[in-house]
Design an enzyme around this catalytic site. Structure first.
Site, PDB file in Angstrom:
ATOM      1  N   ARG A   1       0.817  -1.210   0.000  1.00 17.13           N
ATOM      2  CA  ARG A   1       0.000   0.000   0.000  1.00 17.13           C
ATOM      3  C   ARG A   1       0.852   1.263   0.000  1.00 17.13           C
ATOM      4  NH1 ARG A   1      -5.326  -1.456   2.512  1.00 17.13           N
ATOM      5  NH2 ARG A   1      -5.606   0.731   2.981  1.00 17.13           N
TER       6      ARG A   1
ATOM      7  N   TYR B   1       0.630   4.360  -2.480  1.00  9.02           N
ATOM      8  CA  TYR B   1      -0.424   5.343  -2.246  1.00  9.02           C
ATOM      9  C   TYR B   1      -0.169   6.112  -0.955  1.00  9.02           C
ATOM     10  CZ  TYR B   1      -5.177   7.212  -1.781  1.00  9.02           C
ATOM     11  OH  TYR B   1      -6.264   8.049  -1.662  1.00  9.02           O
TER      12      TYR B   1
ATOM     13  N   GLU C   1       2.584   6.555   0.976  1.00  8.74           N
ATOM     14  CA  GLU C   1       3.767   7.413   0.983  1.00  8.74           C
ATOM     15  C   GLU C   1       3.723   8.442  -0.141  1.00  8.74           C
ATOM     16  OE1 GLU C   1       5.224   7.518   3.581  1.00  8.74           O
ATOM     17  OE2 GLU C   1       6.441   5.794   4.126  1.00  8.74           O
TER      18      GLU C   1
ATOM     19  N   SER D   1     -18.991  -0.220  -2.067  1.00 14.10           N
ATOM     20  CA  SER D   1     -19.396  -0.648  -3.411  1.00 14.10           C
ATOM     21  C   SER D   1     -19.328  -2.165  -3.537  1.00 14.10           C
ATOM     22  CB  SER D   1     -18.525   0.027  -4.476  1.00 14.10           C
ATOM     23  OG  SER D   1     -17.156  -0.142  -4.201  1.00 14.10           O
ATOM     24  N   ASN D   2     -18.327  -2.797  -2.943  1.00 13.62           N
ATOM     25  CA  ASN D   2     -18.233  -4.264  -2.962  1.00 13.62           C
ATOM     26  C   ASN D   2     -19.486  -4.908  -2.401  1.00 13.62           C
ATOM     27  OD1 ASN D   2     -15.787  -4.857  -4.128  1.00 13.62           O
ATOM     28  ND2 ASN D   2     -14.892  -5.799  -2.313  1.00 13.62           N
TER      29      ASN D   2
ATOM     30  N   GLY E   1     -14.019  -9.144  10.301  1.00 15.17           N
ATOM     31  CA  GLY E   1     -15.074  -8.146  10.183  1.00 15.17           C
ATOM     32  C   GLY E   1     -15.188  -7.219  11.369  1.00 15.17           C
TER      33      GLY E   1
ATOM     34  N   PRO F   1      -5.575  -1.385   7.724  1.00 16.91           N
ATOM     35  CA  PRO F   1      -5.701  -0.820   9.075  1.00 16.91           C
ATOM     36  C   PRO F   1      -6.853  -1.447   9.857  1.00 16.91           C
ATOM     37  CG  PRO F   1      -6.426   0.763   7.419  1.00 16.91           C
ATOM     38  CD  PRO F   1      -5.805  -0.377   6.683  1.00 16.91           C
TER      39      PRO F   1
ATOM     40  N   ARG G   1     -10.190   3.025  11.807  1.00 16.29           N
ATOM     41  CA  ARG G   1     -10.024   4.303  11.099  1.00 16.29           C
ATOM     42  C   ARG G   1     -11.204   5.176  11.486  1.00 16.29           C
ATOM     43  NH1 ARG G   1      -7.230   4.866   6.578  1.00 16.29           N
ATOM     44  NH2 ARG G   1      -5.558   3.851   7.691  1.00 16.29           N
TER      45      ARG G   1
END
Length: 322
Positions: A148, A151, A153, A195-196, A213, A280, A283
Site C-alpha cells: 500500500r 499510495y 507514501e 461498493s463491494n 469483520g 488498518p 479508522r
C-alpha cells in the site's frame, strides 16, 4: 442551497471524471463557475461527466498530471490519483508518480498563476494508526515498503511538497485528509467495501468480509465531503490544513455488510477471506478542527447514504457491467 459567488472563477479539477471529482464539479458549476476537468481516464470515466458535456461553463481535457499542464485558471483542486487498493496497486510506480509528480506539476502551475490550490490527501497517511481517533497532529504509522506504500507514501510526499511550496514560494495551499467516502458514481469494481457489498448483494453473490469483520471504518457520504472541500477552499491564506474531513461515526465491517444486505434484500451469504497486508484495524477521524475552523460536520446518516447509493447501483449496474 448552493452558495452563489459575485465573481465567476475558472477552476481546474484534476481527476475530475472520478467519483469525487465529478461531484465537486457539479457543485462548482451550480455556483456559477467555469470548470476545466482534467483526467487521464485511468479510473475516472466520461459517464460521470456526460451530463455536463454540452454545458457552456464546462470543458474536458484528457491529460496525465505526471506531465506539465499549461492552462490559465484561478483555482486548482488536485484530486488526480487512483484511490482504491485494486487500482493503485495495479501500477504502483505510476501511482507514486501521480501523487508526487502530479503535486509538483500542479504546484508549479499554482505558483506561476498565483492561484489557490487544494490537495486531496487521505486518511491513509495515518497508516495502521496507534492512536484513535486520528487527529491531524498524529504523524502516522505507515509501512514505507509494503504493497500500500505507493499510495500512502505518495500522498505523504505530496503533503510535504505542498507545505514546502508554501514556505519556499508563498503558494496559497489547502490540504484535506479524506476519510472513507461513498455515494453514487463510485466505481463498481474498485474493491472498496461499500461498493463491494452493494454490488455483491445486488447480484446475489456471497458478501466478502476480509478478516473477522471487527475492523472499523467511518463512512462519509459524498455530498458532505464536497461541502467540506468548498468550505476549506473559501478560507483565507492563514488556513492551510491539513484538515480531516470524514464522518466520525464508527462501524465494524460486519455491521456494514449486515446493513447493506438488509437494505438490498436477497439471500447472499457472508463469507470471510484473509485480511490484506497492512490493512488498518481501525479508522476514525477526529473532526474537531473541521468543526472549529470550517463550521463543518457531516449531516447524512449511514442509513440514508446507503439507500441513495444502493439506488444508484440498482439503476446503473446493468450499464456499468455491459
Amino acid at each position: 442551497m448552493a452558495r452563489l459567488y459575485e465573481s465567476r472563477k475558472r477552476i481546474l479539477v484534476t481527476g475530475g471524471a472520478g467519483f469525487l471529482g465529478s461531484h465537486l464539479i457539479d457543485r462548482l458549476i451550480d455556483q456559477g463557475h467555469e470548470v476545466l476537468c482534467v483526467d487521464n481516464l485511468f479510473t475516472g470515466t466520461k459517464r460521470n461527466i456526460d451530463h455536463l458535456h454540452t454545458h457552456p461553463r464546462f470543458e474536458f481535457m484528457r491529460h496525465d498530471v505526471t506531465f506539465p499542464l499549461y492552462v490559465e485558471v484561478d483555482e486548482i483542486y488536485n484530486l488526480a490519483c487512483p484511490a482504491s487498493p485494486v487500482h493503485y496497486q495495479h501500477d504502483p510506480v505510476q501511482t507514486t508518480k501521480t501523487s508526487v509528480l502530479g503535486a509538483i506539476n500542479m504546484l508549479g502551475l499554482a505558483k506561476r498563476l498565483k492561484a489557490k490550490i487544494m490537495q486531496a490527501s487521505t486518511s491513509e497517511v495515518y497508516g495502521d494508526p496507534s492512536i484513535h481517533p486520528q487527529a491531524e497532529s498524529y504523524w502516522g504509522n505507515v509501512n514505507p515498503i509494503g504493497p500500500r506504500s505507493c499510495y500512502d507514501e505518495g500522498k505523504r510526499c505530496a503533503e510535504t511538497l505542498f507545505f514546502d511550496y508554501q514556505r519556499q514560494h508563498g503558494v496559497e495551499i489547502k490540504v484535506v485528509r479524506i476519510f472513507n467516502t461513498y455515494g453514487p458514481r463510485m466505481h463498481h469494481a474498485d474493491g472498496r467495501v461499500v461498493s463491494n457489498f452493494i454490488v455483491q448483494a445486488l447480484k446475489g453473490e456471497p458478501i466478502t468480509i476480509y478478516g473477522d469483520g471487527r475492523q472499523t471504518r467511518s463512512f462519509c457520504f459524498v455530498d458532505d465531503l464536497i461541502e467540506g472541500f468548498l468550505r476549506l477552499m473559501e478560507t483565507g491564506p492563514e488556513v492551510t490544513g491539513p484538515v480531516n474531513i470524514g464522518n466520525p461515526n464508527e462501524f465494524t465491517i460486519r455491521d456494514l455488510a449486515e446493513q447493506t444486505l438488509a437494505k438490498v434484500g436477497g439471500s447472499s451469504a457472508l463469507i470471510n477471506e484473509p485480511l490484506p497486508k497492512d490493512d488498518p484495524k481501525q479508522r476514525q477521524p477526529d473532526i474537531t478542527q473541521a468543526k472549529a475552523v470550517l463550521g463543518w460536520q457531516p449531516t447524512v446518516e449511514l442509513s440514508e447514504g446507503l439507500d441513495r447509493t444502493i439506488g444508484y447501483f440498482r439503476d446503473a449496474l446493468p450499464r456499468l457491467e455491459g
